[in-house]
Design an enzyme around this catalytic site. Structure first.
Site, PDB file in Angstrom:
ATOM      1  N   ASP A  99       0.818  -1.216   0.000  1.00 54.74           N
ATOM      2  CA  ASP A  99       0.000   0.000   0.000  1.00 54.74           C
ATOM      3  C   ASP A  99       0.851   1.265   0.000  1.00 54.74           C
ATOM      4  O   ASP A  99       1.497   1.586   1.003  1.00 54.74           O
ATOM      5  CB  ASP A  99      -0.941  -0.027   1.207  1.00 54.74           C
ATOM      6  N   ASP A 280      -1.511   5.647  -6.521  1.00 59.72           N
ATOM      7  CA  ASP A 280      -1.867   4.766  -5.406  1.00 59.72           C
ATOM      8  C   ASP A 280      -2.010   3.312  -5.841  1.00 59.72           C
ATOM      9  O   ASP A 280      -2.877   2.983  -6.653  1.00 59.72           O
ATOM     10  CB  ASP A 280      -3.188   5.264  -4.801  1.00 59.72           C
TER      11      ASP A 280
END
Ligand SMILES: *[C@@H]1O[C@H](CO)[C@@H](O)[C@H](O)[C@H]1NC(C)=O
Ligand SMILES: *[C@@H]1O[C@H](CO)[C@@H](O)[C@H](O)[C@H]1NC(C)=O
Ligand SMILES: *[C@@H]1O[C@H](CO)[C@@H](O)[C@H](O)[C@H]1NC(C)=O
Length: 408
Positions: A99, A280
């Site tokens: 992440d 992201d």
């Protein structure tokens, strides 16, 4: 246009050559696997939109930090990108989500934490709320092994006593900016918790404070299709040179791997004027602020599909589909028509119809002007190599052998 068979052969050859043969190379790489768990209708879009909302809230609420509350139903991750990470000595291996949008590393969602002689409990509690779940538990320091030669002793990790939204994985490997860890400990401290990347650098294990990430488009459900390189880039994974884009000064995108970018459809249809957004790995789709998304919807002729939540186009509209151009750092990154498609072989996995054509560009859920107006998610990153350069406060993109591939 290449004849399809030639291109297919070329791609097969490439994917064989690009298989993660982990030769001894410095910087060190860690393979990433993709898993799909698309069990419920709208899961994918809802997950990404909840995440976008949470990231905006979190980035805007300095001082509230990770405790900002997001009043949305919790979704399990629909698409996950996981790496096998060892914790302890001897190490227990955990499947952790990669992440770039959060920075705490924690375990215990699935497989329980196994304490060894290297495990030391601190007096802190740790908790993080994500758009798609949360965890809370205890802080430990322990030895974290990312790959052979990539070992961190005394890494702060969270050990979850409760977690929601993380079925099928054991936790998160947080590789976002370190400031995102502020306010995740209680009793509260104003200091941040060094991330795995920070510690690798400060311990001298890697010589550059940066990460390179490669994903490749694939059309099967579960596969090893990516790698992270700590301390540099893997030149076998990109073509040409890397364009670097400074981290934007616009908040809240500036709290993440945020950049300024404009988006254009075809030769001249403006979708988003230059604005701030983020890159992201934890978002599957490419999300555009609602006003930009509506322009894209009009330009492509797509209709929102009730089953998948994605835009659906006809085959005639597909043959007219223009490239979507992302302009940043003085360069233009072209998402071809094929790259804008959800892989058709996976349509039924997301509640779609096998013969339909769905697009991976979707609605961020709020209009532009709020300081986080787009997310270049995984479907962008599987077409461009990305570099997350902490030392120089910048993000890099480069083309890859897959940028213009017609795999979807
Ligand atoms: C897949 O998602 C469903 C529903 O969200 C969940 O119950 C299940 O545990 C998940 N399975 C895996 C392997 O992640
Ligand atoms: C990004 O855009 C903002 C708003 O226009 C501007 O102030 C800033 O200088 C731009 N560049 C960077 C690196 O933030
Ligand atoms: C879309 O799905 C929702 C929920 O299942 C349903 O209430 C609605 O009538 C559907 N709309 C269309 C146009 O099919």
């Amino acid at each position: 246009m290449f004849p399809t068979t030639l291109l297919t052969t070329l791609l097969l050859a490439l994917s064989v050559a690009a298989n993660p043969v982990l030769v001894d190379r410095s910087p060190v790489t860690l393979p990433i696997s993709r898993r799909l768990n698309l069990t419920s209708v709208h899961n994918l879009v809802r997950h990404d939109q909840n995440r976008a909302k949470a990231l905006k809230l979190k980035g805007s609420s300095k001082g509230l930090g990770s405790r900002a509350v997001v009043n949305e139903a919790v979704d399990n991750q629909a698409v996950t990108y996981v790496a096998s990470v060892g914790v302890g000595s001897p190490a227990t291996t955990y499947s952790l989500l990669i992440d770039t949008g959060s920075s705490n590393t924690w375990v215990g969602a699935g497989k329980a934490y196994v304490k060894t002689s290297t495990s030391t409990q601190t007096s802190n509690r740790v908790s993080v709320t994500y758009g798609s779940g949360s965890f809370s538990g205890t802080e430990f320091t322990d030895t974290v092994t990312l790959a052979s030669g990539l070992v961190i002793s005394k890494q702060s990790i969270g050990v979850a006593s409760t977690s929601t939204g993380f079925d099928g994985v054991d936790g998160i490997l947080g590789i976002g900016p370190v400031d995102l860890t502020v306010d995740t400990l209680s009793p509260a401290t104003s200091s941040s918790i060094p991330t795995v990347t920070d510690n690798l650098f400060s311990n001298g294990v890697i010589s550059a404070h940066s990460i390179g990430i490669s994903f490749e488009p694939t059309t099967v459900e579960d596969t090893v299709n990516g790698e992270i390189t700590w301390g540099g880039t893997d030149s076998s994974k990109f073509t040409g040179s890397i364009t670097f884009i400074p981290i934007t000064s616009t908040s809240p995108a500036s709290e993440f791997w945020g950049i300024n970018q404009s988006v254009r459809y075809g030769a001249s249809t403006s979708i988003l004027a230059t604005t701030a957004g983020i890159v992201d790995t934890g978002t599957t789709l490419v999300l555009l602020a609602t006003n930009g998304f509506n322009k894209y919807k009009t330009a492509t002729g797509g209709v929102l599909d009730n089953n998948t939540g994605l835009l659906r186009i006809t085959s005639t509209q597909f043959s007219n589909l223009q490239s979507l151009f992302f302009v940043a750092g003085g360069a233009t990154f072209e998402l071809t028509a094929n790259a804008q498609l959800f892989p058709r072989s996976l349509n039924t996995d997301i509640g779609g119809v096998a013969s339909s054509i769905y697009l991976i560009v979707n609605d961020l859920g709020s209009n532009s002007g709020e300081g986080l107006d787009f997310i270049n998610g995984y479907t962008f990153l599987e077409r461009f190599y990305s570099v997350f350069d902490t030392a120089n406060k910048r993000v890099g993109f480069a083309t890859t052998p897959f940028t213009t591939a017609t795999t979807n």
